[in-house]
Every structure is written in structure tokens, then in C-alpha cells.
Design a protein around this motif. Structure first.
Motif, short mmCIF file in Angstrom:
data_model
loop_
_atom_site.label_atom_id
_atom_site.label_comp_id
_atom_site.label_asym_id
_atom_site.label_seq_id
_atom_site.Cartn_x
_atom_site.Cartn_y
_atom_site.Cartn_z
N CYS A 48 15.14 2.50 11.22
CA CYS A 48 14.90 3.06 9.90
C CYS A 48 13.94 2.15 9.15
O CYS A 48 13.96 0.92 9.35
CB CYS A 48 16.23 3.20 9.13
N ILE A 49 13.09 2.75 8.31
CA ILE A 49 12.10 1.99 7.56
C ILE A 49 12.32 2.20 6.07
O ILE A 49 12.43 3.34 5.61
CB ILE A 49 10.67 2.43 7.93
N VAL A 50 12.41 1.11 5.32
CA VAL A 50 12.54 1.15 3.86
C VAL A 50 11.21 0.69 3.28
O VAL A 50 10.81 -0.45 3.47
CB VAL A 50 13.70 0.25 3.38
N LEU A 51 10.54 1.59 2.58
CA LEU A 51 9.13 1.39 2.23
C LEU A 51 8.90 1.49 0.73
O LEU A 51 9.22 2.50 0.11
CB LEU A 51 8.31 2.45 2.98
N ASP A 52 8.33 0.43 0.15
CA ASP A 52 7.97 0.46 -1.26
C ASP A 52 6.71 1.30 -1.45
O ASP A 52 5.84 1.35 -0.58
CB ASP A 52 7.72 -0.96 -1.77
N VAL A 53 6.61 1.98 -2.59
CA VAL A 53 5.45 2.83 -2.85
C VAL A 53 4.29 2.04 -3.42
O VAL A 53 3.15 2.12 -2.94
CB VAL A 53 5.82 3.99 -3.79
N MET A 54 4.55 1.25 -4.46
CA MET A 54 3.47 0.58 -5.17
C MET A 54 3.16 -0.77 -4.53
O MET A 54 3.84 -1.76 -4.75
CB MET A 54 3.85 0.38 -6.64
N MET A 55 2.11 -0.78 -3.70
CA MET A 55 1.65 -2.01 -3.06
C MET A 55 0.13 -2.08 -3.17
O MET A 55 -0.54 -1.04 -3.19
CB MET A 55 2.08 -2.04 -1.59
N PRO A 56 -0.41 -3.28 -3.26
CA PRO A 56 -1.87 -3.42 -3.42
C PRO A 56 -2.62 -3.07 -2.14
O PRO A 56 -2.15 -3.31 -1.03
CB PRO A 56 -2.04 -4.91 -3.76
N GLY A 57 -3.79 -2.47 -2.31
CA GLY A 57 -4.65 -2.17 -1.17
C GLY A 57 -4.35 -0.83 -0.54
O GLY A 57 -5.22 0.03 -0.44
N MET A 58 -3.11 -0.64 -0.14
CA MET A 58 -2.68 0.59 0.51
C MET A 58 -1.30 0.93 -0.01
O MET A 58 -0.36 0.16 0.16
CB MET A 58 -2.66 0.42 2.03
N ASP A 59 -1.14 2.08 -0.67
CA ASP A 59 0.17 2.39 -1.23
C ASP A 59 1.11 2.91 -0.15
O ASP A 59 0.71 3.18 0.99
CB ASP A 59 0.08 3.35 -2.41
N GLY A 60 2.38 3.05 -0.52
CA GLY A 60 3.39 3.46 0.44
C GLY A 60 3.15 4.83 1.02
O GLY A 60 3.51 5.10 2.18
N PHE A 61 2.55 5.74 0.25
CA PHE A 61 2.27 7.08 0.75
C PHE A 61 1.31 7.01 1.94
O PHE A 61 1.51 7.66 2.96
CB PHE A 61 1.68 7.95 -0.35
N GLU A 62 0.27 6.19 1.81
CA GLU A 62 -0.70 6.06 2.90
C GLU A 62 -0.07 5.37 4.10
O GLU A 62 -0.33 5.74 5.25
CB GLU A 62 -1.93 5.29 2.42
N VAL A 63 0.77 4.36 3.84
CA VAL A 63 1.47 3.68 4.92
C VAL A 63 2.36 4.67 5.67
O VAL A 63 2.40 4.70 6.91
CB VAL A 63 2.31 2.51 4.39
N CYS A 64 3.07 5.50 4.92
CA CYS A 64 3.96 6.49 5.52
C CYS A 64 3.18 7.47 6.39
O CYS A 64 3.59 7.77 7.52
CB CYS A 64 4.72 7.25 4.43
N ARG A 65 2.06 7.96 5.89
CA ARG A 65 1.25 8.89 6.67
C ARG A 65 0.78 8.25 7.98
O ARG A 65 0.77 8.89 9.03
CB ARG A 65 0.04 9.36 5.85
N THR A 66 0.42 6.96 7.91
CA THR A 66 -0.02 6.26 9.11
C THR A 66 1.12 6.10 10.11
O THR A 66 0.96 6.36 11.31
CB THR A 66 -0.59 4.88 8.74
N ILE A 67 2.28 5.69 9.61
CA ILE A 67 3.44 5.49 10.50
C ILE A 67 3.85 6.81 11.15
O ILE A 67 4.25 6.84 12.32
CB ILE A 67 4.61 4.88 9.72
N ARG A 68 3.72 7.89 10.42
CA ARG A 68 4.12 9.19 10.96
C ARG A 68 3.22 9.65 12.12
O ARG A 68 3.58 10.57 12.84
CB ARG A 68 4.11 10.24 9.85
N THR A 69 2.09 9.00 12.32
CA THR A 69 1.24 9.36 13.46
C THR A 69 1.79 8.84 14.77
O THR A 69 1.36 9.28 15.84
CB THR A 69 -0.20 8.84 13.27
N PHE A 70 2.75 7.89 14.71
CA PHE A 70 3.29 7.33 15.95
C PHE A 70 4.81 7.13 15.94
O PHE A 70 5.38 6.73 16.95
CB PHE A 70 2.62 5.98 16.27
N SER A 71 5.48 7.42 14.84
CA SER A 71 6.92 7.18 14.76
C SER A 71 7.63 8.29 14.01
O SER A 71 7.10 8.82 13.02
CB SER A 71 7.19 5.85 14.06
#
Length: 230
Positions: A48-71
Motif C-alpha cells: 500500500c502507498i500513502v501519498l501526500d498531494v502537495m509536494m514541490p516539483g511534482m504533485d501527488g496527482f502526477e506521482v499517482c498517475r505515474t505509479i499507476r502505469t506499473f502498479s
């Protein structure tokens, strides 16, 4: 042992959450940058992944979309944003749950365990019928997919869970609370919007056929009903 990945640029929050969840019996990995979070998600295969939304450079939404391409690991967003648009955006990017700050660590743990229970049930489908059939609609619990006239509806995890729960209670009135509890493990009135968004997303994918589209009926101000007539 169940492993968690916590991704947050706030190292104090990371440490507090890591310490508590480790005490709850989890193996906890942490990442303090979006890039490191993606790398660890790819290499560690966390439960399971616990992911913050507000992060510098790349927000959590973009991180989530990337992770969903392989997990397909369950993802919970932690965020200070509480507007409906923000919650909807989180769900649409592929997250499974959305917890608004400030939150209690007990609730965070409970939501993680609820997601893990559902993932475990999906991993042991031999305890349930392999397929549920409603005329031209087939729900394949081995594949974790739904098909209409042989065509894959391409449902996301939450959409599939909504359909499966409603379909296993045909012609019954299912309240927002009951469906929300089934999806998230715990339910508050604030979760109603998340339930409605997931049902709406499911319905959009069921518009390929009029008969299929009308299998989910809204029970005004109460919830939903899966309509099936032999």
C-alpha cells in the motif's frame, strides 16, 4: 510482512507516521521526494502507498498517475485540500482513498487495513464464485474485470469494487454508508461525495449499452440499487 511506502516532502510527518505504523506491525519505507517515491514504488512493490498531494516539483496527482502505469497497489492520498474538485481529481488519477489533514493516525491505519483486506480478498478468489453473470454482464473475480457481451469494461479498482458490491446484493437498497464502508473500511458523511464519484465513473463506462446503463438505479437521498430481472 505487509509493507507500506510513505511519500511526503515533510520529514517530520514522515517520521511520525513511520513510527506509528511500524508500531502497528507494518514494514514501512519512506520517501521524501516524488522521484524517490516513484523509484521505491517500482523496486519495492509495496502492499500500500500513502501519498501526500502537495509536494514541490511534482504533485501527488502526477506521482499517482505515474505509479499507476506499473502498479495496482492501493494508494491513499493525504492532503490539506478538502474541496470536492480536489477529491474528485484524486480519485480520477487512480487513488483508492483520500484522507484530509488533519487526520488521526488510528483512522489512517484503519483505512490502510481496509484497503489491504480488500486486496487480500481479491487475491484469494477461490473462496468466492469465479464469475457472476447477469445476462450479458459478466463479473470475473479471478481476472478482477467486468465484461459486457464479451467486451472488457476496463474498470478501475474502485469502479470494479462498486460494481461487485452492488451486484452481490441485487435488487437491494444499498445506502451510501453501506457502500462507503465496503469501499473504505470506515465511513463518515464526508465520504458520500467519494462514493458518488466512483458510482458516476462506473456509470459512464456502462453507457455502451442502454440495458447496461440502467442496471444501477439511484435511490434518491439514500443510495443505489442494482437492478436485475431474470
Amino acid at each position: 510482512m505487509t509493507s507500506l511506502l510513505l511519500v511526503d516532502d515533510d520529514t517530520d510527518v514522515l517520521e511520525i507516521n513511520r513510527k506509528y505504523l511500524t508500531g502497528e506491525g507494518f514494514t514501512v519505507h519512506i520517501a521524501d521526494t516524488p522521484q524517490k517515491g516513484i523509484e521505491l514504488a517500482r523496486t519495492l512493490h509495496p502492499s500500500c502507498i500513502v501519498l501526500d498531494v502537495m509536494m514541490p516539483g511534482m504533485d501527488g496527482f502526477e506521482v499517482c498517475r505515474t505509479i499507476r502505469t506499473f502498479s495496482t497497489a492501493p494508494i491513499i492520498f493525504l492532503t490539506g485540500k478538502s474541496s470536492e474538485d480536489d477529491k474528485i481529481n484524486g480519485l480520477l488519477t487512480g487513488a483508492d482513498d483520500y484522507l484530509v489533514k488533519p487526520y488521526g493516525l488510528r483512522e489512517l491505519s484503519a483505512r490502510i487495513r481496509a484497503l489491504l483486506r480488500r486486496a487480500s480478498m481479491q487475491a484469494t478468489p477461490e473462496q468466492q464464485p469465479a464469475q457472476l453473470s447477469f445476462r450479458d454482464l459478466t463479473i470475473d473475480q479471478l481476472a478482477h474485470k467486468a465484461f459486457y457481451k464479451g467486451e472488457d469494461l476496463c474498470l478501475a479498482n474502485r469502479e470494479y469494487e462498486v460494481l461487485l458490491y452492488l451486484a452481490t446484493h441485487p435488487n437491494q437498497e444499498i445506502t451510501f454508508e453501506e457502500l462507503g464502508t465496503a469501499l473504505f473500511g470506515v465511513y463518515s458523511e464526508a465520504d458520500r461525495r467519494s462514493v458518488m464519484v466512483n458510482v458516476s465513473r462506473l456509470r459512464k463506462k456502462m453507457t455502451i449499452d442502454y440495458a447496461l446503463e440502467n442496471m444501477i438505479e439511484t435511490v434518491w437521498s439514500k443510495g443505489y440499487r442494482f437492478i436485475y430481472k431474470n
